[in-house]
Design an enzyme around this catalytic site. Structure first.
Site, PDB file in Angstrom:
ATOM      1  N   LYS A 238     -11.534 -17.031   3.583  1.00 42.78           N
ATOM      2  CA  LYS A 238     -11.601 -17.856   3.074  1.00 42.78           C
ATOM      3  C   LYS A 238     -12.225 -18.810   4.327  1.00 42.78           C
ATOM      4  CE  LYS A 238     -11.513 -21.301   0.735  1.00 42.78           C
ATOM      5  NZ  LYS A 238     -12.495 -21.436  -0.470  1.00 42.78           N
ATOM      6  N   CYS A 292     -13.283 -29.069   1.967  1.00 37.71           N
ATOM      7  CA  CYS A 292     -13.170 -27.644   2.893  1.00 37.71           C
ATOM      8  C   CYS A 292     -14.299 -27.626   4.312  1.00 37.71           C
ATOM      9  CB  CYS A 292     -14.249 -27.450   1.115  1.00 37.71           C
ATOM     10  SG  CYS A 292     -13.145 -27.044   0.364  1.00 37.71           S
TER      11      CYS A 292
HETATM   12  N1  LIG Z   1     -12.092 -29.092  -3.741  1.00 38.66           N
HETATM   13  C1  LIG Z   1     -12.677 -27.336  -3.463  1.00 38.66           C
HETATM   14  O1  LIG Z   1     -13.969 -27.736  -3.586  1.00 38.66           O
HETATM   15  C2  LIG Z   1     -11.873 -26.939  -3.082  1.00 38.66           C
HETATM   16  C3  LIG Z   1     -12.526 -25.598  -3.251  1.00 38.66           C
HETATM   17  C4  LIG Z   1     -11.299 -24.267  -2.370  1.00 38.66           C
HETATM   18  C5  LIG Z   1     -10.066 -24.466  -1.817  1.00 38.66           C
HETATM   19  N2  LIG Z   1      -9.475 -25.839  -1.974  1.00 38.66           N
HETATM   20  C6  LIG Z   1      -8.599 -26.347  -1.390  1.00 38.66           C
HETATM   21  O2  LIG Z   1      -7.400 -26.521  -2.014  1.00 38.66           O
HETATM   22  C7  LIG Z   1      -6.688 -27.563  -1.347  1.00 38.66           C
HETATM   23  C8  LIG Z   1      -6.791 -28.511  -2.813  1.00 38.66           C
HETATM   24  O3  LIG Z   1      -7.764 -29.297  -2.554  1.00 38.66           O
HETATM   25  P1  LIG Z   1      -7.990 -30.496  -3.611  1.00 38.66           P
HETATM   26  O4  LIG Z   1      -9.429 -30.201  -4.308  1.00 38.66           O
HETATM   27  O5  LIG Z   1      -8.242 -29.665  -5.275  1.00 38.66           O
HETATM   28  O6  LIG Z   1      -7.342 -31.441  -3.573  1.00 38.66           O
HETATM   29  P2  LIG Z   1      -7.238 -33.121  -4.346  1.00 38.66           P
HETATM   30  O7  LIG Z   1      -7.315 -33.437  -3.148  1.00 38.66           O
HETATM   31  O8  LIG Z   1      -8.352 -32.776  -5.366  1.00 38.66           O
HETATM   32  O9  LIG Z   1      -5.510 -32.937  -5.471  1.00 38.66           O
HETATM   33  C9  LIG Z   1      -4.387 -31.935  -4.242  1.00 38.66           C
HETATM   34  C10 LIG Z   1      -3.253 -32.845  -5.608  1.00 38.66           C
HETATM   35  O10 LIG Z   1      -1.853 -32.221  -4.778  1.00 38.66           O
HETATM   36  C11 LIG Z   1      -1.137 -33.664  -4.978  1.00 38.66           C
HETATM   37  N3  LIG Z   1      -0.568 -33.081  -3.715  1.00 38.66           N
HETATM   38  C12 LIG Z   1      -0.488 -34.017  -2.764  1.00 38.66           C
HETATM   39  N4  LIG Z   1       0.101 -33.565  -1.436  1.00 38.66           N
HETATM   40  C13 LIG Z   1       1.410 -32.577  -2.523  1.00 38.66           C
HETATM   41  C14 LIG Z   1       2.696 -32.718  -2.521  1.00 38.66           C
HETATM   42  N5  LIG Z   1       3.236 -32.581  -1.364  1.00 38.66           N
HETATM   43  N6  LIG Z   1       3.227 -32.121  -3.385  1.00 38.66           N
HETATM   44  C15 LIG Z   1       2.104 -32.095  -5.241  1.00 38.66           C
HETATM   45  N7  LIG Z   1       0.980 -32.404  -4.892  1.00 38.66           N
HETATM   46  C16 LIG Z   1       0.939 -32.711  -4.021  1.00 38.66           C
HETATM   47  C17 LIG Z   1      -2.007 -34.789  -5.098  1.00 38.66           C
HETATM   48  O11 LIG Z   1      -1.681 -35.450  -5.401  1.00 38.66           O
HETATM   49  C18 LIG Z   1      -3.047 -33.891  -5.906  1.00 38.66           C
HETATM   50  O12 LIG Z   1      -3.601 -34.706  -7.098  1.00 38.66           O
HETATM   51  C19 LIG Z   1      -7.953 -27.932  -0.652  1.00 38.66           C
HETATM   52  O13 LIG Z   1      -6.657 -28.336   0.269  1.00 38.66           O
HETATM   53  C20 LIG Z   1      -8.301 -26.533  -0.351  1.00 38.66           C
HETATM   54  O14 LIG Z   1      -7.755 -25.855   0.235  1.00 38.66           O
HETATM   55  C21 LIG Z   1     -10.411 -26.819  -2.235  1.00 38.66           C
HETATM   56  C1  LIG Z   2     -13.794 -22.317  -3.145  1.00 37.03           C
HETATM   57  C2  LIG Z   2     -14.268 -22.775  -2.398  1.00 37.03           C
HETATM   58  O1  LIG Z   2     -14.166 -23.391  -1.336  1.00 37.03           O
HETATM   59  N1  LIG Z   2     -15.835 -23.843  -2.738  1.00 37.03           N
HETATM   60  C3  LIG Z   2     -16.563 -24.592  -1.446  1.00 37.03           C
HETATM   61  C4  LIG Z   2     -16.230 -25.461  -2.491  1.00 37.03           C
HETATM   62  O2  LIG Z   2     -17.272 -26.224  -1.220  1.00 37.03           O
HETATM   63  P1  LIG Z   2     -17.438 -27.199  -1.818  1.00 37.03           P
HETATM   64  O3  LIG Z   2     -17.164 -28.047  -3.530  1.00 37.03           O
HETATM   65  O4  LIG Z   2     -17.264 -28.801  -0.303  1.00 37.03           O
HETATM   66  O5  LIG Z   2     -19.260 -27.700  -2.161  1.00 37.03           O
HETATM   67  P2  LIG Z   2     -20.679 -27.414  -0.916  1.00 37.03           P
HETATM   68  O6  LIG Z   2     -22.104 -26.993  -2.146  1.00 37.03           O
HETATM   69  O7  LIG Z   2     -20.262 -26.103   0.131  1.00 37.03           O
HETATM   70  O8  LIG Z   2     -21.486 -28.363  -0.293  1.00 37.03           O
HETATM   71  C5  LIG Z   2     -20.443 -28.616   1.240  1.00 37.03           C
HETATM   72  C6  LIG Z   2     -21.125 -30.054   1.578  1.00 37.03           C
HETATM   73  O9  LIG Z   2     -22.003 -29.265   1.899  1.00 37.03           O
HETATM   74  C7  LIG Z   2     -23.395 -30.118   1.489  1.00 37.03           C
HETATM   75  N2  LIG Z   2     -24.512 -28.660   1.491  1.00 37.03           N
HETATM   76  C8  LIG Z   2     -24.140 -28.143   0.853  1.00 37.03           C
HETATM   77  C9  LIG Z   2     -24.970 -26.919   0.596  1.00 37.03           C
HETATM   78  C10 LIG Z   2     -26.312 -26.496   1.431  1.00 37.03           C
HETATM   79  O10 LIG Z   2     -27.242 -25.172   1.252  1.00 37.03           O
HETATM   80  N3  LIG Z   2     -26.551 -27.656   1.637  1.00 37.03           N
HETATM   81  C11 LIG Z   2     -25.971 -28.329   2.005  1.00 37.03           C
HETATM   82  O11 LIG Z   2     -26.095 -29.688   2.875  1.00 37.03           O
HETATM   83  C12 LIG Z   2     -22.954 -30.373   0.224  1.00 37.03           C
HETATM   84  O12 LIG Z   2     -24.512 -31.427  -0.175  1.00 37.03           O
HETATM   85  C13 LIG Z   2     -22.025 -30.277   1.110  1.00 37.03           C
HETATM   86  O13 LIG Z   2     -21.560 -32.175   1.523  1.00 37.03           O
HETATM   87  O14 LIG Z   2     -18.412 -24.731  -3.348  1.00 37.03           O
HETATM   88  C14 LIG Z   2     -19.178 -23.772  -2.156  1.00 37.03           C
HETATM   89  C15 LIG Z   2     -19.983 -23.515  -3.533  1.00 37.03           C
HETATM   90  O15 LIG Z   2     -21.033 -24.326  -4.580  1.00 37.03           O
HETATM   91  C16 LIG Z   2     -18.459 -22.951  -1.823  1.00 37.03           C
HETATM   92  O16 LIG Z   2     -19.305 -22.346  -0.627  1.00 37.03           O
HETATM   93  C17 LIG Z   2     -17.376 -23.248  -0.917  1.00 37.03           C
HETATM   94  O17 LIG Z   2     -16.279 -22.445   0.142  1.00 37.03           O
END
Ligand SMILES: NC(=O)c1ccc[n+]([C@@H]2O[C@H](COP(=O)([O-])OP(=O)(O)OC[C@H]3O[C@@H](n4cnc5c(N)ncnc54)[C@H](O)[C@@H]3O)[C@@H](O)[C@H]2O)c1
Ligand SMILES: CC(=O)N[C@@H]1[C@@H](OP(=O)(O)OP(=O)(O)OC[C@H]2O[C@@H](n3ccc(=O)[nH]c3=O)[C@H](O)[C@@H]2O)O[C@H](CO)[C@@H](O)[C@@H]1O
Length: 454
Positions: A238, A292
């Site tokens: 990851k 992320c």
């Molecule tokens: N956002 C993305 O694109 C993304 C993609 C892949 C992985 N992730 C991983 O998933 C994690 C969560 O991401 P997200 O975008 O869902 O975050 P988010 O901020 O949108 O949501 C987090 C949620 O968790 C809740 N929360 C916080 N502390 C808590 C606790 N102690 N018990 C229960 N609930 C609690 C918050 O109230 C909130 O609703 C990220 O930190 C990252 O590691 C995020």
């Molecule tokens: C599962 C998970 O963890 N998923 C993550 C999630 O990532 P994310 O939601 O944070 O979005 P990203 O697209 O990564 O963008 C991050 C920032 O980088 C800028 N950017 C991006 C591409 C580029 O060519 N040039 C840029 O400048 C963009 O504007 C923004 O500010 O989805 C991606 C797939 O979409 C995954 O790869 C990534 O692991």
């Protein structure tokens, strides 16, 4: 431990036939709890509930829990999620609680997806994970399995997750399963990603944990699972994915700084280079935001004593793009005889990427700060964020953009709403810096500079 179909209520070390275990899981006999109902957790909980019909979601935010229990999704612009949440709640397949301990005591599969991040000083913030693990441990029973989906430094399941669960529950580590099954989903396509846009990575602390993870995630992911040797390997997968993206965006951004020196459209050159199967140069922009990509590099560079020059340099390059973008605007203003200190600038887009209501580490924050430092008067507009004063800019509602009294515009985030702007309605010639190559102002007399194109 053994059981027959009507008795299968747990999976870890269940010696019953695998097919019977799968049937029990699919029929909802093996209760699932999902901790963290945010942009990733809610879609994930919804898919689990759609498959099993027996999911409780736990979140510390009462407003999230109340809204969900009314059948209203709390995540914006996630295709299919609103209707799915409404249906799941009305059918009794999904419910939300604030009491994570209660959720844990009722569940046999525990899915943890709370925020993990990085503090301003580069140290890691695993506080939410620790809190949830204590709640899960409080309700953990023999035969339960815990899946960690939030991104963590490699080694976390072995050195933090299992010890906390064992200590709080009083169980032996062998009595419950732990596997790392990372969330590989992007906002705006979460349900599609979770259901199988690509396979799920799974890696357990032991073989039995891995077996349970394979069984469970094969039921929700149409692309199946990729099983790796252990949880630490899965954690590394990851983090590596995210670091790959950060480093490659940094390459694109560094190439973009050659635009004026070479007198070419670097974006055009990148697109042409990427017609070669071994070239995957990413897209230049004004910076890298979200919680992320900007954070994942620190999950390797902070806890481990490795030089990691490339990873650290890439981070510096991406963190420098907001400054580079402001410098381009300053140069353009000078080219038309204006001083940035006497100019008003409108920043279009404050969220970190289009269509996602998230401002964490958004490049816009550094750009606003840089503009203010140089004395500019800063306005901002974002269709997903109402209060932009919190970021040091004066809010311009999207419907008032044409009336904004500004000399320049920087497009940072290419929300689709900005495509509706009628650029000939402004009462003066603007300097426009297009950070995302999202604008087509060729038939206007505005002075335009595009990051990566000139
Ligand atoms: N956002 C993305 O694109 C993304 C993609 C892949 C992985 N992730 C991983 O998933 C994690 C969560 O991401 P997200 O975008 O869902 O975050 P988010 O901020 O949108 O949501 C987090 C949620 O968790 C809740 N929360 C916080 N502390 C808590 C606790 N102690 N018990 C229960 N609930 C609690 C918050 O109230 C909130 O609703 C990220 O930190 C990252 O590691 C995020
Ligand atoms: C599962 C998970 O963890 N998923 C993550 C999630 O990532 P994310 O939601 O944070 O979005 P990203 O697209 O990564 O963008 C991050 C920032 O980088 C800028 N950017 C991006 C591409 C580029 O060519 N040039 C840029 O400048 C963009 O504007 C923004 O500010 O989805 C991606 C797939 O979409 C995954 O790869 C990534 O692991």
């Amino acid at each position: 431990m053994s059981s027959d179909a009507e008795q299968v209520t747990w999976l870890y070390e269940n010696e019953g036939p695998t097919e019977r275990q799968r049937e029990a899981f699919l029929s909802g006999q093996v209760p699932v709890a999902v901790y963290g109902l945010g942009k990733m957790g809610l879609p994930l909980a919804a898919v689990f509930a759609d498959v099993t019909g027996n999911v409780v979601g736990a979140d510390i935010d009462p407003a999230v829990v109340d809204s969900l229990n009314r059948g209203q999704s709390t995540v914006d612009r996630e295709p299919g999620l609103d209707a799915l949440v409404t249906d799941l709640v009305s059918d009794g397949d999904f419910r939300a609680v604030t009491d994570a301990k209660r959720a844990a005591s009722d569940a046999a599969i525990h899915v943890v997806i709370v925020p993990t991040g990085v503090n301003d000083d580069g140290t890691l913030d695993l506080g939410a994970l620790r809190t949830v693990l204590c709640d899960v441990g409080d309700g953990l029973s023999p035969g339960d399995t815990v899946f960690v989906e939030c991104t963590v430094p490699p080694g976390t399941c072995a050195k933090l997750v299992e010890p906390i669960l064992a200590s709080v529950s009083g169980l032996d580590p062998g009595d419950f399963g732990v596997a790392f099954c990372p969330e590989r989903t992007a906002s705006g396509r979460a349900l599609r990603d979770i259901r199988g846009a690509y396979p799920k990575i799974v890696g357990g602390l032991n073989d039995e944990s891995t077996r349970v993870a394979e069984l469970v995630y094969e039921t929700i992911n149409e692309s199946g699972v990729v099983t790796v040797s252990d949880a630490t390997t899965a954690e590394a997968v990851k983090v590596f994915e995210g670091i790959y993206r950060d480093v490659n965006i940094a390459l694109a951004n560094e190439l973009a700084t050659y635009t004026d020196t070479l007198g070419i459209d670097v974006r055009e050159a990148i697109d042409a280079a990427n017609t070669q199967p071994y070239s995957h140069i990413h897209t230049p922009g004004p910076g890298v935001g979200g919680h992320c990509i900007p954070f994942y590099p620190y999950f390797l560079t902070t806890p481990f004593d490795v030089d990691a020059q490339l990873i650290r340099t890439a981070r510096r390059i991406n963190d420098g793009m907001p400054v580079y973008t402001v410098q381009r605007l300053q140069d353009c203003l000078e080219a038309v005889g204006r001083d940035i200190a006497d100019s008003s600038v409108l920043v279009l887009g404050v969220t970190y990427r289009a269509g996602v209501k998230e401002t964490t580490e958004s490049p816009a924050l550094g750009i606003i700060e840089g503009l203010r430092t140089l004395g500019a008067t800063v306005f901002a507009s974002d269709p997903m964020v109402d209060d932009l004063e919190q970021f040091g800019a004066t809010t311009v509602p999207i419907e008032s953009i044409h009336e904004a009294d500004v000399d320049a515009v920087i497009l940072v985030t290419d929300h689709e709403e900005f495509g509706e702007i009628e650029w000939d309605r402004f009462d003066r010639r603007l300097v426009v810096v297009d950070g995302r190559d999202a604008l087509d102002l060729g038939d206007t007399d505005h002075y335009v500079y595009t990051i990566g194109s000139g």
